[in-house]
Each structure stands twice: as C-alpha cells, then as structure tokens.
Write a protein that holds these residues in place. Sequence first.
Motif, PDB file in Angstrom:
ATOM      1  N   LYS A 108     -52.918  55.545  -1.053  1.00 42.42           N
ATOM      2  CA  LYS A 108     -51.915  55.979  -2.044  1.00 42.42           C
ATOM      3  C   LYS A 108     -50.714  55.025  -2.095  1.00 42.42           C
ATOM      4  O   LYS A 108     -50.037  54.918  -3.125  1.00 42.42           O
ATOM      5  CB  LYS A 108     -51.463  57.401  -1.681  1.00 42.42           C
ATOM      6  N   ASN A 149     -55.392  73.026   1.007  1.00 43.96           N
ATOM      7  CA  ASN A 149     -56.740  72.452   1.073  1.00 43.96           C
ATOM      8  C   ASN A 149     -56.765  70.941   1.293  1.00 43.96           C
ATOM      9  O   ASN A 149     -57.740  70.402   1.781  1.00 43.96           O
ATOM     10  CB  ASN A 149     -57.566  72.848  -0.157  1.00 43.96           C
ATOM     11  N   PHE A 150     -55.676  70.264   0.902  1.00 41.86           N
ATOM     12  CA  PHE A 150     -55.513  68.835   1.234  1.00 41.86           C
ATOM     13  C   PHE A 150     -54.108  68.700   1.821  1.00 41.86           C
ATOM     14  O   PHE A 150     -53.200  68.209   1.162  1.00 41.86           O
ATOM     15  CB  PHE A 150     -55.630  67.963  -0.016  1.00 41.86           C
ATOM     16  N   HIS A 153     -53.276  64.611   1.941  1.00 39.23           N
ATOM     17  CA  HIS A 153     -53.419  63.752   0.758  1.00 39.23           C
ATOM     18  C   HIS A 153     -52.637  64.246  -0.467  1.00 39.23           C
ATOM     19  O   HIS A 153     -51.991  63.438  -1.156  1.00 39.23           O
ATOM     20  CB  HIS A 153     -54.914  63.648   0.451  1.00 39.23           C
ATOM     21  N   ILE A 154     -52.663  65.542  -0.753  1.00 42.21           N
ATOM     22  CA  ILE A 154     -52.076  65.984  -2.023  1.00 42.21           C
ATOM     23  C   ILE A 154     -50.546  65.885  -1.987  1.00 42.21           C
ATOM     24  O   ILE A 154     -49.929  65.341  -2.913  1.00 42.21           O
ATOM     25  CB  ILE A 154     -52.545  67.411  -2.382  1.00 42.21           C
ATOM     26  N   ARG A 280     -61.882  72.935  -3.265  1.00 43.88           N
ATOM     27  CA  ARG A 280     -61.191  71.842  -3.973  1.00 43.88           C
ATOM     28  C   ARG A 280     -60.923  72.324  -5.383  1.00 43.88           C
ATOM     29  O   ARG A 280     -61.785  72.995  -5.984  1.00 43.88           O
ATOM     30  CB  ARG A 280     -62.045  70.590  -4.068  1.00 43.88           C
ATOM     31  N   CYS A 281     -59.781  71.920  -5.903  1.00 45.56           N
ATOM     32  CA  CYS A 281     -59.468  72.287  -7.286  1.00 45.56           C
ATOM     33  C   CYS A 281     -60.511  71.729  -8.241  1.00 45.56           C
ATOM     34  O   CYS A 281     -60.722  72.251  -9.329  1.00 45.56           O
ATOM     35  CB  CYS A 281     -58.085  71.761  -7.657  1.00 45.56           C
ATOM     36  N   THR A 282     -61.182  70.639  -7.813  1.00 48.40           N
ATOM     37  CA  THR A 282     -62.144  69.954  -8.682  1.00 48.40           C
ATOM     38  C   THR A 282     -63.568  70.484  -8.524  1.00 48.40           C
ATOM     39  O   THR A 282     -64.482  69.973  -9.194  1.00 48.40           O
ATOM     40  CB  THR A 282     -62.138  68.448  -8.350  1.00 48.40           C
ATOM     41  N   THR A 436     -65.980  66.452  -8.119  1.00 47.57           N
ATOM     42  CA  THR A 436     -65.005  66.180  -7.053  1.00 47.57           C
ATOM     43  C   THR A 436     -64.896  64.671  -6.810  1.00 47.57           C
ATOM     44  O   THR A 436     -65.708  63.897  -7.329  1.00 47.57           O
ATOM     45  CB  THR A 436     -65.474  66.855  -5.753  1.00 47.57           C
ATOM     46  N   ALA A 438     -62.045  62.522  -7.214  1.00 47.34           N
ATOM     47  CA  ALA A 438     -61.362  61.780  -8.277  1.00 47.34           C
ATOM     48  C   ALA A 438     -60.826  60.447  -7.758  1.00 47.34           C
ATOM     49  O   ALA A 438     -60.517  60.308  -6.569  1.00 47.34           O
ATOM     50  CB  ALA A 438     -60.202  62.622  -8.809  1.00 47.34           C
ATOM     51  N   SER A 439     -60.680  59.504  -8.680  1.00 45.39           N
ATOM     52  CA  SER A 439     -60.132  58.198  -8.314  1.00 45.39           C
ATOM     53  C   SER A 439     -58.605  58.231  -8.369  1.00 45.39           C
ATOM     54  O   SER A 439     -58.027  58.677  -9.366  1.00 45.39           O
ATOM     55  CB  SER A 439     -60.643  57.140  -9.303  1.00 45.39           C
ATOM     56  N   GLY A 440     -57.969  57.735  -7.320  1.00 48.05           N
ATOM     57  CA  GLY A 440     -56.506  57.627  -7.304  1.00 48.05           C
ATOM     58  C   GLY A 440     -55.987  56.581  -8.282  1.00 48.05           C
ATOM     59  O   GLY A 440     -54.788  56.501  -8.541  1.00 48.05           O
ATOM     60  N   PHE A 444     -54.630  62.134 -12.917  1.00 50.34           N
ATOM     61  CA  PHE A 444     -55.283  63.331 -12.381  1.00 50.34           C
ATOM     62  C   PHE A 444     -54.503  64.564 -12.815  1.00 50.34           C
ATOM     63  O   PHE A 444     -53.392  64.811 -12.341  1.00 50.34           O
ATOM     64  CB  PHE A 444     -55.339  63.260 -10.850  1.00 50.34           C
ATOM     65  N   GLY A 457     -52.125  61.608  -9.633  1.00 54.75           N
ATOM     66  CA  GLY A 457     -52.933  60.404  -9.506  1.00 54.75           C
ATOM     67  C   GLY A 457     -52.102  59.199  -9.917  1.00 54.75           C
ATOM     68  O   GLY A 457     -50.904  59.118  -9.611  1.00 54.75           O
TER      69      GLY A 457
HETATM   70  O1  LIG Z   1     -58.242  70.057  -4.482  1.00 49.89           O
HETATM   71  C1  LIG Z   1     -57.908  69.272  -5.327  1.00 49.89           C
HETATM   72  C2  LIG Z   1     -57.886  67.803  -5.133  1.00 49.89           C
HETATM   73  C3  LIG Z   1     -59.254  67.216  -5.213  1.00 49.89           C
HETATM   74  C4  LIG Z   1     -59.363  65.734  -5.137  1.00 49.89           C
HETATM   75  N1  LIG Z   1     -58.401  65.076  -5.991  1.00 49.89           N
HETATM   76  C5  LIG Z   1     -57.836  63.897  -5.726  1.00 49.89           C
HETATM   77  O2  LIG Z   1     -58.117  63.282  -4.726  1.00 49.89           O
HETATM   78  C6  LIG Z   1     -56.840  63.367  -6.718  1.00 49.89           C
HETATM   79  C7  LIG Z   1     -56.819  61.863  -6.772  1.00 49.89           C
HETATM   80  C8  LIG Z   1     -55.509  61.293  -6.286  1.00 49.89           C
HETATM   81  O3  LIG Z   1     -54.464  61.836  -6.624  1.00 49.89           O
HETATM   82  O4  LIG Z   1     -55.519  60.307  -5.539  1.00 49.89           O
HETATM   83  C9  LIG Z   1     -60.774  65.423  -5.601  1.00 49.89           C
HETATM   84  O5  LIG Z   1     -60.964  64.970  -6.723  1.00 49.89           O
HETATM   85  O6  LIG Z   1     -61.707  65.717  -4.860  1.00 49.89           O
END
Ligand SMILES: O=CCC[C@H](NC(=O)CCC(=O)O)C(=O)O
Length: 488
Positions: A108, A149-150, A153-154, A280-282, A436, A438-440, A444, A457
């Motif tokens: 990040k 849940n993260f 990272h989040i 995960r939200c995704t 699930t 996702a690319s940073g 996002f 993101g």
């Molecule tokens: O629970 C929700 C997050 C899921 C996660 N999303 C990211 O990693 C977002 C990308 C970023 O901000 O770097 C996923 O997609 O698994």
Amino acid sequence: MTHEGKNWIDGSWTSGSGESFSSLNPATGEVLWNGCHSTSDDINSAMQAGRNAAEQWAGLPLNQRIEILDAFGAELDQHQDSLARAISEEVGKPYWESKTEVQAMIAKIPTSIDALKERRSPIESPQKFGSAKTWYMPHGIMAVFGPFNFPGHISNGHIIPALLAGNTVVFKPSELTPLVAQKTVELWEAAGLPPGVLNLVQGGRETGVAIVDHPEINGVLFTGSVPAGIAISKALAARPEVLLALELGGNNALIVDQVHDLDAAVYTVIQSAYVTSGQRCTCARRLILPDGNQKILDRLIEVIPTLTVGACGDDPEPFMGPLVSSSAVDQVLQQQSHLKSIGGKILVEARRLPNGPAFISPGVIDVTDIAERPDEEIFGPLLQVVRTSSFDEAIAEANRTRFGLVAGLISDDSSRYELFQRRIRSGLVNWNRPTTGASGRLPFGGVGLSGNHRPAGFFMIDSCNIPVASLSAPVLELPDQLLPGVEL
Ligand SMILES: O=CCC[C@H](NC(=O)CCC(=O)O)C(=O)O
Ligand SMILES: NC(=O)c1ccc[n+]([C@@H]2O[C@H](COP(=O)([O-])OP(=O)(O)OC[C@H]3O[C@@H](n4cnc5c(N)ncnc54)[C@H](O)[C@@H]3O)[C@@H](O)[C@H]2O)c1
C-alpha cells in the motif's frame, strides 16, 4: 499470552478511561488482549494531539513524509511473521492468508505514493498575468474506523494515504481486533512517526459515535457494515464540511455461464464464496446459474465437503479458519434457517463444527423458489444459488440488489462478458476471476448501499486532500483596458 491494552495518544501509551473489554482467539477462546474503551476525555486528548501535530506534519516536504512511510514499510517487512500471527490469532484466518494481508499492507505504501503523484500532483499553467495553479491541501484530522475482517490491510489502506497527504489521524479499530491495531501502531512508533500524527483510541461503537460527534474532526474514513455507515452518515448530516468516505458491504453476484473447464470454474467459485470463511466484503453471496447449469452445481457440491476448516496453527494449514466469534456462527445459521423456512432448499448444510463454537462448515442453499429473496449480506460461508432461464435473466437477477460492490461472470464467451459489462451495476466487475482479491492498483468501492461514491484502493488518495485553485500575479498592475464604466 494476554497483551495489556493501550491507546497511543500524542506519542504516549496510555490506558483508556472507560470500561474494560477483551479480544479473544476465536479458535481457542484464549484472551489475547485486555484493555479499556476510550471515553470523551481520551478522545479529546487524541483530537488535541492531532490538531497540535497537524501544521508541522502538513508542512513537511513530501519526501520527508515518504521517508517515514518507507520506514514503517521496513518495520512491517521485518515483523511480518509476528503481525500475521496476531491477525491469525485474533481473527481466526489461516496463517497463509494473514501473510498475504501483511504483504498487502506493505504494498500500500508505494501504491499510495504513485496514486498521489498520478492523481493529486500540483499543476500549473502560465497565464499573461502570472499563473493558474491547482494544489492540494490536507483536510486536517481524519478519523479512521476499521472493520474486524482485515484488521491490518483495510485501515492501513486509509491511514497510509491520509498521512501521505499531510493529515493527522485518529484511528479507532474494531473492538474485535484491538491487538492487531496496537501491534501495527507499535511499528509506526518504531518508524519514528512524530507524536500526535497518528493517535490510536481503542473502544467499541460508543467510542466510534463520540469520535464522529467530535467538533475537531475534518473527515471520516469508514469501512464496515451498512447500518454503521448509515448511522455515521446521519450523525454528519448537518456537517457537510466533514468529508465522509464509506466502504460498506455487498450482496455480490457471480454468474457462471457455459465453460469448458469445470474445475477452474468451481475453484473460482470457491475462492469467491468461501475465502476468509466468507468474511470478505467482496465474497460472492449469490451464485447465479443461467439455464440451470447443473454440471457446475453438481461439481461444486462434490468439492465443498473436501474444503478443510481448522485453526491457524494446524498442520497442514486449512483453507478456512473459524468465524470471528461464536455469535457470528449463530447469525449465519439463523440466516440459513430463515432462508429454509421461506422456501430455500439446502444443498450442502452449513453446520457448526466440533472444533469449537466459532467453527462452521461451508454451505450452499438454493433460493430460486423464494419469491421475495432477502437482499441482505450474509457475512459467512453460505452461498445462495439462483437458477435462471436465460443469460438476460441472470444479469437482471445479479442487478436485483440494493448493494453494488462486486459482480463476476465466469464464461468462455467474450460477447457474454461485453453484455454483462454494459448492463451490470457494480463498482467492481470481474470476468473469469474471483470476486475477491481486488487489486490495490485500481479503485475499490461500490454503488448502491455499498458506499457513497468515494472509492478506496488506488482512488483513496482523492478523499485525503482538497484541491485549491489559485490565480496569481507576481506584480499588481492595472490592465491595459479597464471595465466599462470604471475610470482611475
Ligand atoms: O473485506 C473486504 C476487502 C476485500 C479485499 N479488498 C481489497 O483488498 C481492496 C484493495 C485495496 O484497497 O488494496 C478483497 O478484494 O479481497
Ligand atoms: N467495502 C469495503 O471496503 C469493506 C471492507 C471490509 C469490510 N466491509 C464490511 O464490514 C462489515 C464487517 O465488519 P464489522 O463487522 O467490523 O463492521 P461494523 O460496522 O460492525 O464495525 C466497523 C467499525 O465501525 C465501528 N462502529 C460501529 N458503529 C459505529 C457508529 N455508529 N459510529 C462510529 N463507529 C461505529 C465499529 O466499532 C468498528 O470499528 C461487513 O459488512 C463488510 O462487508 C467492507
């Protein structure tokens, strides 16, 4: 081992002044962290510290802020095993997965620096009188709220761009994951972040409410559930000057069309629905099968019981860990019972496992025959199947939601993907990829109830500073021609 819980305010570790609370290892019930909720006195101190530090932090040349961020990245790198271990113990994730979370935290930093340079660099164009410029100023104090849940990272995905852009931060992590937050902030301290630039206040919902209500905040970067996001939105309704970025949940659809590689499709469904035990939200919540697509369903039902569920220390490592708590399992089981009671057909039952009260096995339920399907996020490993009579109907079904975070299509047919892209209402739209992961390097965020159009993101940086438009003339002089009716 139980860690003594602390806040970090103005560069000092102090205890919260409210009632005590603990965080537990969901796999074992062991107490990991014990500390206190923060009260308005603690929050006042954090806000004061953030305000005092703001001018100096914002005034540092960008490269000096980057140096400190890079030093934090080096600390993360050096301590990645212990931080990943803490994530696994506090959330229940398998260790292989927690390591990917710490890797995402490290990544990040360069990503946010690139985002700042690409999206928010000052621009100047010469004019006859001097220049026209756009530059960006920080908001001031940003409140960052993290979900469980993260836990690394989040919130890191909000803290890094907020600090990079010159804001100070008051960070309230989830009350379920205070230990990971504390360990992360220890790494900021080791990286030499000046006092007051980042302030950690531990606590639950009440602490969060008091932060949102505090007159000193300039922005709120929130990731969590829809009810909490709506409550914050309402609390800030009369304060339009406070920036609010909401990253909320989803009821994500994954359509599986005709494919030549059945196992690749099943693997993609599993990664979409069950990774992180569905927390995960995704995660895909709805598997939509045009023309029935029975083959994929049969293969999925065959494979699901082979997915391993276990604790983070297990050898070999499991695919899924426990949910974050036993009450989270209760909730998923209640949602499963409710769907069954209104006409859902259980294909693979999600069951509480003998490993411990927070362990649950993955499930699948066919909800096609439910006339009014509940449009709710089920935050666990329960996948709902909807069969449709055509591909058109499958897209309509995917769009039948108040949310709009991720939608996916698995199909060999690129023309189907073109149609899907055109019609689907979702912030993230994937083809032959899991919902699930996702690319940073991309934005996002979702549409509908999944957020408020301030994506995180790569685009998070946009919510972290304010464009300033400036016309400037180095020499004040009369123009050649004055406006009609003016004589000097
Ligand atoms: O629970 C929700 C997050 C899921 C996660 N999303 C990211 O990693 C977002 C990308 C970023 O901000 O770097 C996923 O997609 O698994
Ligand atoms: N879109 C995204 O980027 C994203 C990422 C991860 C998780 N999520 C969502 O988060 C949810 C799971 O996380 P959770 O259970 O920790 O969410 P949650 O909403 O219960 O809590 C999130 C944070 O908000 C705080 N909070 C709760 N109510 C508040 C209020 N009224 N005012 C201020 N703060 C308040 C909590 O203490 C916690 O720190 C799921 O819905 C998931 O989809 C979304």
